[in-house]
Every structure is written in C-alpha cells, then in structure tokens.
Motif scaffolding. Structure first.
Motif, short mmCIF file in Angstrom:
data_model
loop_
_atom_site.label_atom_id
_atom_site.label_comp_id
_atom_site.label_asym_id
_atom_site.label_seq_id
_atom_site.Cartn_x
_atom_site.Cartn_y
_atom_site.Cartn_z
N ASP A 6 0.87 -1.24 -0.04
CA ASP A 6 -0.01 0.15 0.24
C ASP A 6 0.85 1.30 -0.03
OD1 ASP A 6 -2.43 -0.97 -0.25
OD2 ASP A 6 -2.92 -0.91 2.15
N ASN A 7 0.46 2.31 -0.67
CA ASN A 7 1.24 3.35 -1.00
C ASN A 7 2.61 3.13 -1.31
OD1 ASN A 7 2.20 6.17 -0.82
ND2 ASN A 7 1.85 6.50 1.45
N LEU A 8 2.82 2.59 -2.52
CA LEU A 8 3.89 2.02 -3.20
C LEU A 8 4.90 3.22 -3.44
CD1 LEU A 8 5.32 -0.16 -4.60
CD2 LEU A 8 4.07 0.35 -6.56
N ASN A 9 4.16 4.43 -3.85
CA ASN A 9 5.06 5.65 -4.10
C ASN A 9 5.53 6.50 -2.87
OD1 ASN A 9 2.13 5.91 -3.99
ND2 ASN A 9 2.54 8.04 -4.91
N ASP A 10 5.11 5.82 -1.54
CA ASP A 10 5.64 6.31 -0.30
C ASP A 10 5.15 7.74 -0.27
OD1 ASP A 10 6.57 5.99 2.23
OD2 ASP A 10 8.54 6.62 1.74
N TYR A 11 3.96 8.09 -0.63
CA TYR A 11 3.54 9.68 -0.72
C TYR A 11 2.97 10.20 0.63
CZ TYR A 11 1.25 13.86 -2.77
OH TYR A 11 0.61 15.09 -2.86
N GLN A 12 3.65 11.27 1.31
CA GLN A 12 3.34 11.66 2.69
C GLN A 12 2.43 12.45 2.57
OE1 GLN A 12 4.77 10.81 5.68
NE2 GLN A 12 2.67 11.82 6.18
N TYR A 13 1.13 12.32 3.39
CA TYR A 13 -0.36 13.03 3.08
C TYR A 13 -0.77 13.03 4.72
CZ TYR A 13 -2.68 8.33 2.04
OH TYR A 13 -3.09 7.24 2.10
N TRP A 14 -1.59 13.91 4.71
CA TRP A 14 -1.93 14.39 6.14
C TRP A 14 -3.72 14.48 6.06
CZ3 TRP A 14 1.45 15.25 10.10
CH2 TRP A 14 2.62 15.11 9.85
N ASN A 15 -4.29 14.21 7.33
CA ASN A 15 -5.74 14.44 7.49
C ASN A 15 -5.64 14.76 8.86
OD1 ASN A 15 -8.43 14.77 7.86
ND2 ASN A 15 -8.84 13.39 6.18
N PHE A 16 -5.06 15.81 9.15
CA PHE A 16 -4.65 16.49 10.61
C PHE A 16 -3.63 15.51 11.12
CE2 PHE A 16 -4.94 17.00 15.05
CZ PHE A 16 -5.24 18.34 15.43
N HIS A 17 -3.87 14.37 11.02
CA HIS A 17 -2.76 13.41 11.54
C HIS A 17 -2.08 12.75 10.23
CE1 HIS A 17 -4.19 13.21 15.42
NE2 HIS A 17 -5.47 12.98 15.11
N PRO A 18 -0.73 12.28 10.36
CA PRO A 18 -0.29 11.39 9.01
C PRO A 18 -0.87 10.21 8.85
CG PRO A 18 1.31 11.18 10.87
CD PRO A 18 0.23 12.22 11.40
N TYR A 19 -1.13 10.10 7.48
CA TYR A 19 -1.32 8.77 6.89
C TYR A 19 0.06 8.08 7.06
CZ TYR A 19 -6.23 9.97 5.38
OH TYR A 19 -7.44 10.33 5.39
N PRO A 20 -0.36 6.60 6.71
CA PRO A 20 0.67 5.53 6.57
C PRO A 20 1.63 5.83 5.33
CG PRO A 20 -1.18 4.24 7.23
CD PRO A 20 -1.66 5.81 6.83
N GLY A 21 2.80 5.54 5.52
CA GLY A 21 3.92 5.48 4.30
C GLY A 21 3.88 4.10 3.57
N ARG A 22 4.69 3.87 2.77
CA ARG A 22 4.72 2.72 2.09
C ARG A 22 4.77 1.41 3.14
NH1 ARG A 22 9.65 3.18 -0.06
NH2 ARG A 22 8.88 4.04 -2.12
N THR A 23 4.03 0.67 2.85
CA THR A 23 3.56 -0.69 3.81
C THR A 23 3.69 -1.86 2.99
OG1 THR A 23 2.08 0.98 5.17
CG2 THR A 23 1.89 -1.42 5.36
N PHE A 24 4.38 -2.67 3.57
CA PHE A 24 4.47 -4.17 2.74
C PHE A 24 3.69 -5.18 3.49
CE2 PHE A 24 8.36 -1.91 1.98
CZ PHE A 24 8.64 -1.94 0.72
#
Length: 784
Positions: free
Chosen positions: A758-776
């Motif tokens: 998930d999030n293969l491109n390791d996009y750093q994004y936010w919705n007040f808190h940070p969402y997860p980075g690249r996850t295997f």
C-alpha cells in the motif's frame, strides 16, 4: 511540502492517466444498481425492472439494502475484495468505491477511522450509516473523528459482499443516511467449512527524519456448518499493531531569550505549519501499540414457509498504549523532554532562543475497551406477495477506560481516567413488504426505534498507569431517542417506467442531560421534535442498454447526544464546547444518473448530484464564551458530478475507476472562525474538489491474479475559514496520490498466498494526522 519537479511531473501524468482511464471505464467492480429482487429471495409478483436498472444479478450474496430504489448503488463481492485489495480491516473494502474515504491512520485504527462521502468530510461521521448483517455499526453517539464505526466487529475474510447506497433516497433509513449507507453481508455456511488466516505488515517510516519501523500482525480462524435447517458460524481474530506517531510537539519560532536553567538542545525539525508560518517539530506523540481481539457467533434456523430466525453475538476488546518521544538532545546526546530537570516543565534553548517544554507536549495514554453486540431477527422472505421482518440489536460499552498522564505538583505520576462503561445504543424495527400478484405496486412500510445512551465519568488519578479512581472531575450524561415510521411504494406504472414515492416520519427526543465539573453542575431540559422526510425516485428504460434515473429526498440529521451534552465550563462557569439547544440539520439531496450496461461486467454511470443543507452542525468560535463550540451553520451547498464504471480488456484484464468533482461551499453562517463573515464563500472542510480511483485487475493464470490500484484526492481544507493553506503539515489536510499493488496465488484448493504494497510511491499525506507511508503486506490463508 515541496517535492522535486520530476516527482510532481510524474504525479501529474499519472493523475491524467487515472482520470482518462476512469472516465472511459466506469462503476465499481460488482454492481451499479441494487441486487436482484430474485436474489434477495423474492418471487415473480414483483414487477419486472431489469431494463430499468434497479434489478441486477451479480454475485452470490444479496444486499440487504432496498432493492427497489432507482438510485446510485455500488458494491463488491468478498471474492473481489480478497483478490484485489490489501484489506487488513473491514473498512479497506471501501478503498476504491466512488467518492468514499475512510480516515484510517494505521492498521487497527479504532477511534478515528471515520467515513466521508460526496458532500461530507471526515469531521462529519454522523452523516453516514454503516451496517453489518443488519446491525448498526455507526457510532451515532457523536459526530467527528472520535466516533468511528465499529469496523472491528467485521473481519475482511468473513465479508460475503459490501454494498453502498449513495444519498437519503430510501424512506427506510433515517437522516444519518444523507451521505451514504454501507451494508456488509457476512458469510453463513451451507456445509461444514473451516478457515484460517495469518498476515504481517511492515511500514518503514522516516517522517521528520526519524527512522523507525511499524509492524502489524494479524491472525484469525473461522469454523461453521449447516445441518438441515440449522446453520452456525464462529469466528475469532486478533490484531497486534504498532502505528506511526499521530501527534507532534511543536512551537512557532520564538523571539524570547532563554530562561535561566535552559538546556541548549538540537534535533528540532524546522518546517511550516498549516498557516505557512515557520515552526519547529520537537517530538512525537500518540504512537499507538494496540492489541485487538474479536469474536463473533452467528446462529440461523430456516423454518418452513420461508421464515428465518437469526441470532448474532459479537465481542470486541482493545488495549492500546499511546507513547511519546522527544527529538531533542543536549550536548552529551541525552534525550531532553519536560522531565529532564525532575520537575513538570523544562526550559530549553534552540538556536539561542528560549522555549518551555511541558507535559502536554509528550502525552501518554492507556486505553482498555471491551464492547459487545447482540442482534436477533425473524424474517419471512417475500412469498405469495408478503414478506416481513422483526429485528433488534444492542451495542454495549461493557468496559471503556482511557487513562492519560496529567502530572501535577502534588503528583508527578498523576493523571485522569475517562470511564464510559454503560454507554451504548439499541435498535428495534419491524418491516413489511407487500407485492400482491398482478399488481404494479410493491409497498414497503415499517416502524423503528433507536436509543443512544452516553455515560462518561472523568476521575483524577494519583498514578495514571495503575491507580484507582480518585475524585470525580467531570461527568457527561444524556440520552437521545428516535421513533420512526415509514412507507414507500415502488410503482411500475408503464412498461419502461418505475416511480418510487416514500415518506418517513421521525419523533426525536433528548433527555436526562447532565454536564458536571468539579465546581459546576448543569441539568439540561428535555427536548422533542417531529420531522417528516419525503422521498421520490423515477427511472426510465431508454433502451436495453441505457437507463435514466432521478432521485430526491429530504434528510433530517438530529444532534447526537455528545454534541448536546459532552462539553465543559469556562472560568466564568459558562457551558462551552457543546450546546443542548442545537437545531437538527436539514438537507435536500438530489441526483440524476445515466447508466449503460454492456456485455459481461462492462458498465458506465454518469451522475449529477446536488445537496443543500441548512443548520449544518460544526464546531466554530462562540464569541460569547471565546471557545470552540458545536453550532449550526446556516447553509452549505454542494454540487458535483461523478463518473464510475468497469470495462473488460483483452488478456483477462478488468479496469474499474471513478472520478468525482464536488463544489461544496458555505453560503450563510452567522458564526465565525476569527472574525465576522470569514467563512462565507469558503469550501466545506475536508470535501475536496476532485477525487479519483482506478483499479486494474489481471487474471494472469487461473491460480494467479495481480492488481494495481491508484487513489487521488485534491486540495482540501480543515478549517471553516480555509486558513490552513498548507495542507502538508501536522493538523492540516492535504491532497494525495497513492498507488497500491497486490498479488494472490491459489497454491491448491486449501492454500492461498498473497503479498502487496500500500502507498507504493510512499506519498506523505495528512488528514490532521499523518497517513501511513509505504507498507508491505503478506498473508497466508487456509480454507477447508
């Protein structure tokens, strides 16, 4: 957050491809209309409507949503979910459905994974409904990030299918359906079967230059059987997860000289806050280590004459520790936080300027929750023109204790305990369907009651980790109840036409409201309100391939018990944060759709939608008390267009996608964020203009499937006055573009292996808190 030009160019190109592919393919992978009446166990007395797009066979499990409403519906089968989606939690099944977003911050997110829809952001959790097997999972005790649906009571592997109805177009549902109704149908066996699953997830994370790994382990087992008219199913599962930090100690740049005793430190991370002001990130907090256990027992018995009795018992427990860590070190490499001098605060010096660290910068929490769910139903499938159902459910906070550190001069280990034991909700309903032979009418009617009970006690603790409850510091009590009646008629008045007219009446009450602090006590008066909500829909079969639909409906979303009573008092003794006199939120929602159905699963849908909401419920500044308080916003209007569809390509490739544009604007508001009129004409918080999804599935061999998915959300804001112009910051809401991949290999008839990212491109994004980075992710599944 600035990103290299090449990365931005790749994202722009990928977004263009995503939008183009989504617009050429469209509608979600399983259905673009409700499940078949026949599949739902009905008989031939129901008027033929296949050409009108409101009867559709797809998959083996029917939806329990109304099957005679010509409005937008989307769905997925359990097989689709297991094959194409890295689903570690039940909410992941919704990833690629049009216009939906679940604010899932980490695997096992139990208190902030709220659902947003076309015209509702993630701060409006009470504007959608989530059910599983007819049991209400939506937490309508409140509205906001901390009132997430109880996703943990459904495991991904037990999902037979999930369906979504967009909008408040069925009279069978209350005003909370204004955004969408999500319905999970879980498995019941037809013979003896057993299943087991193990999964592991790994997230390397370098946010703010801090290199850490956050892993999750999951295991579950199910067994069930059917013997004659009796069937049963037992499921148990555990999730052991460590999420990335969710909060961050921060300071805007200081101009003050260091205080006496200030320790020079390094390690602060410079950046820009959500208002584009320079600030420093000093440490991380609320990094949850959580262990969840789930168990569910389902029993069913089929009587003669199409009568079915079902009982469900569910148990969900959660233990979470929220940890904090300072990024700061002194000249000797020693970590510096608020306790470094042995007191409650620590002065520090950064680049020759003075700052003060306090206990609130490094929160520590421990949550212990045990919730249970009961449900029973007795249902007669439509036969000889008549069907009916009686059902009831209970969701109970058997134990719900949250401990938090709150040191004082008298007790450096002091804290507070928030105990919500006794909180919960229950539902009762009776429904009838009448479709007499030879008639052009199918009539649905029913009665229901929902009751929500809030019981919150906050106590002082001498030892925040293990101490017994001390003095009562605050208390929030209250109940709300909604009693409803509805009737709805689906009339096939001409060969290619169906009209649906419905009316829902609701009587809402709030009572026994109490707000108490150590020095103040306020007993809130009881209130009552009656509201009527008409619904109408019309469909026309333009040809064998094309169907036109139009739907409209009024929804009345009553204030939740927390919005009314869970507040506080300021120094002057004024009640703040919440308002027991709140008005109900009233919305009119309409949509017009054109749907095309091709061969196989090829489908295309274009929908224009409009929502006009009055007295919308949001927290904003109350100038009388100078505190943020839940208030009514006079008017919010949302207009938009949505396209979704599916297309089959050569070499066993299936492409599914969606694109949504929504223009959601605050048109009238007597309140303010900072000054009068500063919210007028601004975007509704957390409703982006653009969203898009694309999922490509390739059946490379009979035993091997590969999928590649992409999700995009455009610019959005978290504040009513849209002052958070920098979305890529803590406490802001950003745009995002993420890519997911999955491979599933059926080794033999018993074993299935899967791996994904998930999030293969390791996009750093936010919705007040940070969402997860690249996850295997990897998983192994055994089925018998």
């Amino acid at each position: 957050m600035q990103r290299p030009f090449r990365v931005r160019r790749l994202q722009a190109g990928a977004l263009a491809m995503l939008a183009t592919a989504s617009a050429s393919a469209i509608a979600t992978a399983s259905i673009s209309g409700p499940a078949t009446t026949a599949a739902a166990g009905t008989d031939d007395s129901v008027p033929r409507a296949a050409s009108l797009g409101i009867v559709r066979v797809d998959g083996t499990a029917p939806t329990s949503l109304p099957s005679r409403i010509p409005t937008t519906m989307e769905g997925l089968s359990g097989e689709d979910i297991a094959r194409d989606i890295n689903a570690t939690d039940a909410e992941d099944a919704l990833k690629y459905l049009p216009s939906l977003l679940v604010r899932k911050r980490y695997i096992g997110d139990y208190n902030h994974a709220v659902l947003s829809t076309r015209a509702s952001g993630t701060g409006n959790s009470a504007r959608s409904l989530v059910y599983a097997d007819g049991i209400l999972l939506s937490n309508l005790l409140g509205n906001g990030a901390s009132f997430a649906p109880r996703w943990g009571l459904v495991s991904p592997e037990e999902i037979a299918r999930v369906d979504v109805m967009y909008g408040p177009f069925s009279a069978a549902f209350g005003g909370n359906a204004v955004g969408a109704v999500v319905d999970y149908q879980t498995r019941m066996p037809t013979r003896f079967e057993a299943h087991a699953r193990m999964g592991y997830s790994h997230q390397p994370n370098t946010l703010f230059g801090q290199e850490h790994r956050f892993d999750a382990k999951q295991a579950s087992a199910s067994v069930g059987s059917a013997e004659g008219p009796f069937s049963w199913w037992l499921h148990a599962g555990r999730t052991d997860s460590e999420g990335q930090p969710q909060t961050f100690a921060n300071r805007t740049l200081s101009t003050a000289a260091p205080a006496v005793g200030a320790i020079p430190v390094t390690g602060a991370v410079p950046g820009l806050n959500r208002s584009n002001q320079p600030w420093l990130i000093l440490g991380s907090g609320t990094q949850y280590a959580t262990v969840q256990d789930q168990a569910k027992l389902k029993l069913a018995y089929e009587f003669d004459g199409g009568l079915r009795a079902m009982a469900i018992f569910g148990l969900w427990s959660n233990r979470s520790d929220g940890r904090s860590r300072s990024f700061l070190t002194d000249a000797d490499g020693r970590t510096i936080d608020h306790r470094s001098n042995g007191g409650l605060s620590q002065p520090i010096s950064i680049d020759g300027k003075g700052y003060l660290l306090g206990a609130s910068d490094f929160p520590q929490t421990r949550d212990e929750l045990e919730h249970r769910m009961h449900a029973v139903s007795l249902k007669r499938r439509l036969r000889d023109g008549l069907g009916w159902e009686l059902s009831g459910s209970l969701y109970d906070y058997l134990a719900d204790r949250s401990r938090a550190a709150a040191p004082t001069d008298a007790s450096h280990q002091g804290g507070r305990l928030t105990d919500q034991a006794g909180t919960g909700w229950n539902t009762l309903s009776a429904k009838l369907t009448w479709a007499p032979a030879g008639s052009d009418h199918t009539i649905d009617a029913g009665l229901s009651q929902e009751r929500y009970r809030l019981r919150t006690r906050v106590y002082a603790l001498g030892d925040w980790r293990d101490g017994a409850a001390g003095a009562l510091t605050s208390r929030f009590d209250g109940d709300t109840r909604v009693r409803a009646v509805f009737a709805q008629d689906a009339w096939a008045f001409a060969p290619e036409w169906i009209a649906v007219l419905g009316l829902r009446g609701e009587h809402w009450q709030s009572f026994d409201g109490v707000t108490q602090s150590a020095r103040n006590l306020k007993m809130h008066p009881s209130r009552a309100q009656t509201a009527w909500s008409p619904k109408a829909a019309l469909s026309y079969g333009l040809s064998e391939r094309w169907v036109l639909k139009v739907s409209t409906g009024r929804a009345v979303r009553f204030p939740t018990v927390s919005e009314l009573f869970q507040g506080g008092f300021n120094a002057a003794g004024q009640f703040i944060n919440n308002d027991p006199t709140l008005k109900a939120e009233r919305s009119w929602t309409s949509e017009f759709s054109a749907e095309w159905t091709g061969t196989g699963r090829d489908a295309l849908r274009l929908t224009v939608f409009h929502e006009d909401s009055r007295d919308a419920l949001y927290a904003q500044l109350n100038v009388a008390t100078n505190a943020s308080t839940v208030q009514n916003i006079d008017r919010i209007r949302t207009r938009g267009i949505e396209a979704s569809g599916t297309v089959g390509l050569p070499r066993r490739v299936m492409l599914t996608g969606s694109v949504t544009f929504a223009d959601s604007i605050i048109l009238a508001n007597a309140g303010q964020a900072a000054r009068p009129g500063d919210t007028l004409g601004k975007w509704q918080p957390r409703v982006p203009r653009w969203r898009a999804t694309l999922l490509a599935q390739w059946q490379a061999r009979d035993d091997l499937s590969l999928s590649l998915g992409a999700r995009y959300s455009g610019k959005q804001f978290s504040t009513l006055d849209n002052s958070d112009v920098n979305g890529f910051a803590y406490m802001a809401a950003s745009k995002y573009f993420t890519v997911d991949a999955r491979a599933q290999w059926r080794v033999d008839k018993h074993w299935t292996l899967a791996a994904g990212v998930d999030n293969l491109n390791d996009y750093q994004y936010w919705n007040f808190h940070p969402y997860p980075g690249r996850t295997f992710q990897v998983e192994a599944r055994w089925d018998y």
